[in-house]
Design an enzyme around this catalytic site. Structure first.
Site, PDB file in Angstrom:
ATOM      1  N   LEU A 527       0.768  -1.154   0.000  1.00 25.59           N
ATOM      2  CA  LEU A 527      -0.044  -0.033   0.047  1.00 25.59           C
ATOM      3  C   LEU A 527       0.752   1.436  -0.055  1.00 25.59           C
ATOM      4  O   LEU A 527       0.451   2.279  -0.603  1.00 25.59           O
ATOM      5  CB  LEU A 527      -0.852  -0.007   1.420  1.00 25.59           C
ATOM      6  CG  LEU A 527      -1.778  -1.200   1.114  1.00 25.59           C
ATOM      7  CD1 LEU A 527      -2.620  -1.006   2.780  1.00 25.59           C
ATOM      8  CD2 LEU A 527      -3.003  -1.044   0.141  1.00 25.59           C
ATOM      9  N   GLY A 528       2.076   1.336   0.455  1.00 29.94           N
ATOM     10  CA  GLY A 528       3.083   2.359   0.567  1.00 29.94           C
ATOM     11  C   GLY A 528       4.195   2.064   1.686  1.00 29.94           C
ATOM     12  O   GLY A 528       4.410   0.904   2.039  1.00 29.94           O
ATOM     13  N   GLY A 531       8.784   6.195   6.854  1.00 32.90           N
ATOM     14  CA  GLY A 531      10.330   5.951   7.478  1.00 32.90           C
ATOM     15  C   GLY A 531      10.102   4.703   8.383  1.00 32.90           C
ATOM     16  O   GLY A 531      11.139   4.219   8.912  1.00 32.90           O
ATOM     17  N   PHE A 532       9.033   3.825   8.912  1.00 31.14           N
ATOM     18  CA  PHE A 532       8.992   2.804   9.582  1.00 31.14           C
ATOM     19  C   PHE A 532       9.146   1.489   8.893  1.00 31.14           C
ATOM     20  O   PHE A 532       9.817   0.543   9.233  1.00 31.14           O
ATOM     21  CB  PHE A 532       7.753   2.696  10.311  1.00 31.14           C
ATOM     22  CG  PHE A 532       6.506   2.716   9.315  1.00 31.14           C
ATOM     23  CD1 PHE A 532       5.988   1.955   8.519  1.00 31.14           C
ATOM     24  CD2 PHE A 532       5.795   4.059   9.526  1.00 31.14           C
ATOM     25  CE1 PHE A 532       4.989   2.121   7.883  1.00 31.14           C
ATOM     26  CE2 PHE A 532       4.975   4.421   8.498  1.00 31.14           C
ATOM     27  CZ  PHE A 532       4.534   3.263   7.709  1.00 31.14           C
ATOM     28  N   GLY A 533       9.046   1.439   7.352  1.00 31.15           N
ATOM     29  CA  GLY A 533       8.914   0.356   6.553  1.00 31.15           C
ATOM     30  C   GLY A 533       7.619   0.389   5.778  1.00 31.15           C
ATOM     31  O   GLY A 533       6.908   1.389   5.968  1.00 31.15           O
ATOM     32  N   PRO A 534       7.461  -0.605   5.199  1.00 24.04           N
ATOM     33  CA  PRO A 534       6.301  -0.882   4.192  1.00 24.04           C
ATOM     34  C   PRO A 534       5.151  -1.210   4.828  1.00 24.04           C
ATOM     35  O   PRO A 534       4.885  -1.816   6.016  1.00 24.04           O
ATOM     36  CB  PRO A 534       6.711  -2.087   3.225  1.00 24.04           C
ATOM     37  CG  PRO A 534       7.670  -2.616   4.086  1.00 24.04           C
ATOM     38  CD  PRO A 534       8.539  -2.009   4.936  1.00 24.04           C
ATOM     39  N   VAL A 535       3.968  -0.879   4.332  1.00 26.46           N
ATOM     40  CA  VAL A 535       2.774  -1.302   4.736  1.00 26.46           C
ATOM     41  C   VAL A 535       1.953  -2.143   3.407  1.00 26.46           C
ATOM     42  O   VAL A 535       1.987  -1.912   2.588  1.00 26.46           O
ATOM     43  CB  VAL A 535       1.714  -0.111   5.216  1.00 26.46           C
ATOM     44  CG1 VAL A 535       0.095  -0.594   5.411  1.00 26.46           C
ATOM     45  CG2 VAL A 535       2.263   0.780   5.908  1.00 26.46           C
ATOM     46  N   LYS A 549       1.492  -3.332   8.854  1.00 26.79           N
ATOM     47  CA  LYS A 549       2.753  -2.547   8.910  1.00 26.79           C
ATOM     48  C   LYS A 549       3.882  -3.342   9.545  1.00 26.79           C
ATOM     49  O   LYS A 549       3.933  -3.676  10.754  1.00 26.79           O
ATOM     50  CB  LYS A 549       2.374  -1.336   9.854  1.00 26.79           C
ATOM     51  CG  LYS A 549       3.597  -0.357   9.999  1.00 26.79           C
ATOM     52  CD  LYS A 549       2.674   0.643  11.034  1.00 26.79           C
ATOM     53  CE  LYS A 549       4.104   1.707  11.501  1.00 26.79           C
ATOM     54  NZ  LYS A 549       3.459   2.789  12.566  1.00 26.79           N
ATOM     55  N   ASP A 646       3.378  13.949  16.003  1.00 28.75           N
ATOM     56  CA  ASP A 646       3.665  13.865  14.592  1.00 28.75           C
ATOM     57  C   ASP A 646       2.452  13.795  13.895  1.00 28.75           C
ATOM     58  O   ASP A 646       2.071  13.153  12.766  1.00 28.75           O
ATOM     59  CB  ASP A 646       4.423  12.441  14.318  1.00 28.75           C
ATOM     60  CG  ASP A 646       5.037  12.573  13.095  1.00 28.75           C
ATOM     61  OD1 ASP A 646       5.212  13.704  12.277  1.00 28.75           O
ATOM     62  OD2 ASP A 646       5.314  11.348  12.457  1.00 28.75           O
TER      63      ASP A 646
END
Length: 746
Positions: A527-528, A531-535, A549, A646
């Site tokens: 999906l996208g 900064g945390f990683g892919p979803v 996530k 954030d």
């Protein structure tokens, strides 16, 4: 490029010549010092220079780019060669160049661009008093007693002598080289070079953090197989302490200027400066030929660049995809001709001499060859071993991957491949120079050691986690419309939008069920990525969808943020907060499972020209009201007082009815009942949404979220990004609104 006698003659001649001093074509007012002290600033027309004049720090523009960066380069050579960039992912536009400065304050080094502040160093509770550029090319922050921070721990694309590549165990801290995007852009590129943080002493060239392209070979006998072919300038040192593992090197001839760089084509290049020709000479390139490419011939096959074809199976193995003996296909590697039985009586070894040893070895502190052989023999998973009197014992479990036949003179090793003793080439343990008595003594001792290690390292964790593993739930069986034990988010809605539920126990899903729901994390389900990683989009057996996530190992978020999000959001129940369904902490994975938001995030509609018309005034007002209700719940009505820290358009998700839901609580903080303000040295979030007191001083409170909400509300009303005003008369949307209350039309 392999070294030759002509190159060495040119290097020897260049050492004896006097070095030329580089005179920059740009006028530069130098501070004349190697130090930036607390309260001092370095402006674009200034630099600092190391004591012996070897390295210089200042502002520069790479290649043909008009953007500027803070960096370090060699001072006394005619070709400007940048070895470190402090703000590689945040460039300074030419319009803001003269309004920039580098300042030492509050124990850290900051880059100021107009009103924005970017941390070059980021150390919590730092008491550094000065920043100093050393003659090694290392920028250090220090006080009177210690070094607090150094650029050698945060390299860009260049490894200088004395620098360290490695990682810290039990943390996300990792030091590696990452290529530039291109000659004009030093931002983080595709290729990286560093150690495998999962263990071992090898160095790898990797593409996109996953695909291995080349490796250095195992650390054995004080060197690397693929870094020491032919004459070598370097002396490598491998250090493994309690929680730190790293590699460093120095140059035997310190008068030579050398550097190792990962370029934007994925090549590892070793450079030597030739004073006579005033140019960098390429001394060595990796990978240098087809056999140096990682796993070129597949598992259990050996690559020999001097053979045709270059791939061949180990003795006792055949190609996995074999049509005829005249047409061999090595794309799948090789498999054993006969299955290997776990029987000490029918097992021996075949010796393969002078090769690059396989990847993924397990190192043991065993200093006797015979014991190493027996330890492999009594372990049914061991397919081979190697022994070196200086490097100790290496065991190889599973397939033997990335084998290469090395030329004479190269620092190769001897591999002993475990085979059925029916083969005449196999040697049985006990033959040769070991006598029966030594074997009789060593075998029980090794078996006792192995059984003890097996019980301690394998059985005990298995038994300890058996109960928890059995309690892991199957994500595929989750029903989002039920209130069963696997689901805690569908409860009655009370006043202020709060969902009434007494169940806050967060389900733990098995990794296998999460992988199946996302089709093994396929690109088609992605999906996208943040900064945390892919979803990823996950599909359940009943046809419902979830969002998965998966936190990346190199993510800016780590264990603290993961724990923060699972503990916080699991206890927050509100219709304007994204719902968390469970998590997974299996196999070193950190995965969160959320309710699926089919309309993605607010910024997708807000700033996309073809989508913004969908957001009419009634929808925009509805979204603003929903975000406000969510914040009001976090600040006043939740069981815990939460500051999000954030809040921005990309963290507002929209469900199927365009209802807004606040997401991403990795940076959130809890306030006590009587607390109203806190201070932090670790400033996180997104510039443009930060309140001035938080960005400048680290002070945050519920007012910080209110400031970000105000910026977000202006973006929703105007359809313009707050940071989308570069090159205009206004620095931001806030600046425009302050000057003129007539907002841009939608």
């Amino acid at each position: 490029m392999a070294p030759n006698s002509a190159i060495h003659r040119r290097i020897a001649e260049s050492v004896s010549e006097n070095r030329l001093s580089w005179s920059s074509e740009l006028s530069c007012l130098c501070i004349g010092s190697d130090t930036i002290s607390t309260g001092q600033s370095l402006f674009p027309n200034q630099t600092i220079i190391s004591k012996q004049g070897k390295f210089e720090l200042g502002f520069f523009a790479p290649g043909n780019s008009s953007n500027h960066y803070v960096g370090i380069w060699y001072k006394n050579i005619s070709v400007r060669t940048v070895v470190w960039v402090g703000n590689r992912n945040y460039f300074i536009r030419s319009s803001n160049y003269n309004n920039s400065r580098l300042e030492m304050s509050n124990g850290n080094l900051y880059l100021y661009v107009d009103l924005e502040r970017i941390g070059i160093s980021s150390v919590e509770a730092s008491n550094a008093t000065e920043a100093v550029i050393l003659d090694t090319g290392n920028l250090v922050l220090r006080n009177a007693s210690a070094i607090i921070w150094q650029s050698f721990d945060h390299p860009t694309d260049t490894w200088l002598p004395g620098g360290q590549l490695g990682f810290r165990r039990f943390s996300d801290t990792e030091s590696q080289l990452v290529s530039w995007r291109n000659p004009d852009d030093p931002a983080t590129g595709v290729y990286s070079f560093g150690m495998d943080p999962n263990g071992g002493s090898e160095l790898f060239i990797t593409a996109n953090d996953t695909r291995r392209l080349w490796r250095s070979g195992v650390w054995q006998g004080g060197t690397f197989t693929s870094l020491s072919d032919g004459v070598n300038f370097y002396n490598f040192t491998y250090v493994s302490t309690g929680d730190t593992v790293y590699l460093t090197y120095n140059v035997y001839d310190e008068s030579l200027l050398t550097r190792i760089q990962i370029d934007y084509f994925g090549r590892l290049i070793h450079y030597v400066w030739l004073e006579g020709s005033q140019a960098w000479n390429i001394y060595r390139v990796q990978p240098s030929d087809a056999c140096k490419s990682y796993a070129m011939c597949g598992p259990n096959a050996i690559c020999d660049i001097n053979s045709s074809p270059i791939c061949g199976c180990l003795n006792g193995f055949v190609p996995r995809f074999m049509q005829t003996w005249d047409s061999l296909d090595f794309s799948g590697g090789c498999v054993r001709r006969r299955p290997l039985e776990c029987s000490e009586e029918r097992t021996g070894y075949i010796t393969v001499n002078n090769i690059r040893l396989p990847a993924n070895s397990e190192s043991l502190e065993i200093r006797r060859d015979g014991v190493c052989e027996i330890v492999c023999l009594v372990n049914c998973s061991c397919n081979g071993y190697s022994y070196d009197s200086r490097g100790g014992c290496l065991l190889f479990m599973g397939d033997l991957v990335d084998l290469e036949r090395l030329s004479n003179g190269s620092a190769g090793g001897n591999l002993y491949v475990r085979m059925e003793s029916l083969d005449s080439a196999v040697t049985r343990p006990g033959n040769g120079n070991r006598n029966v008595l030594a074997l009789a003594i060593a075998l029980p001792l090794a078996a006792a050691i192995l059984i003890s290690c097996f019980c301690l390292c394998y059985l005990w964790p298995k038994l300890k986690t058996k109960e928890s593993r059995e309690s892991h739930q199957n994500l595929l069986l989750l029903d989002l419309n039920s209130n069963g034990p696997a689901h805690n988010k569908r409860a009655s809605v009370g006043n202020n939008g709060e969902e009434k539920s007494n169940q806050y126990e967060l389900p733990i899903f098995s990794f296998s069920s999460i992988a199946m729901s996302t089709n093994n994390f396929s690109i088609a389900n992605k999906l996208g990525e943040g900064g945390f990683g892919p979803v990823y989009k996950g599909e359940l057996l009943n046809g419902q969808f979830v969002a998965v996530k998966r936190l990346s190992r190199r993510s800016g978020q780590g264990l603290e943020e993961f724990r923060n999000e699972t503990e916080l959001i699991a206890k927050l129940q509100h219709r304007n907060l994204v719902g968390i369904l469970g998590c997974c902490i299996e196999n070193d994975e950190k995965i969160l499972v959320y309710e699926y938001m089919p309309n993605k995030s607010l910024d997708f509609f807000l700033f996309e020209p073809t989508k913004k018309e969908i957001l009419d005034w009634s929808r925009r007002v509805h979204i603003i009201e929903g975000i406000a209700q969510g914040l009001l719940y976090l600040h006043h009505y939740s069981r815990l007082r939460i500051v999000h820290r954030d809040l921005k358009a990309s963290n507002i998700l929209l469900d199927g009815e365009m209802n807004p839901k606040i997401s991403d609580f990795g940076m959130a903080r809890i306030f006590g009942g009587n607390d109203s303000q806190a201070n932090t040295k670790r400033i996180v979030g997104t510039y443009g949404y930060m309140s001035p007191e938080y960005a400048m001083e680290g002070l945050f409170s519920v007012k910080s979220d209110v400031f970000a909400f105000g910026v977000l509300m202006l973006e929703i009303i105007s359809g313009k990004k707050n940071t989308g005003f570069y090159g205009s008369d206004y620095l931001s949307l806030l600046g425009y609104v302050s000057a003129d209350f007539n907002l841009y039309p939608i």
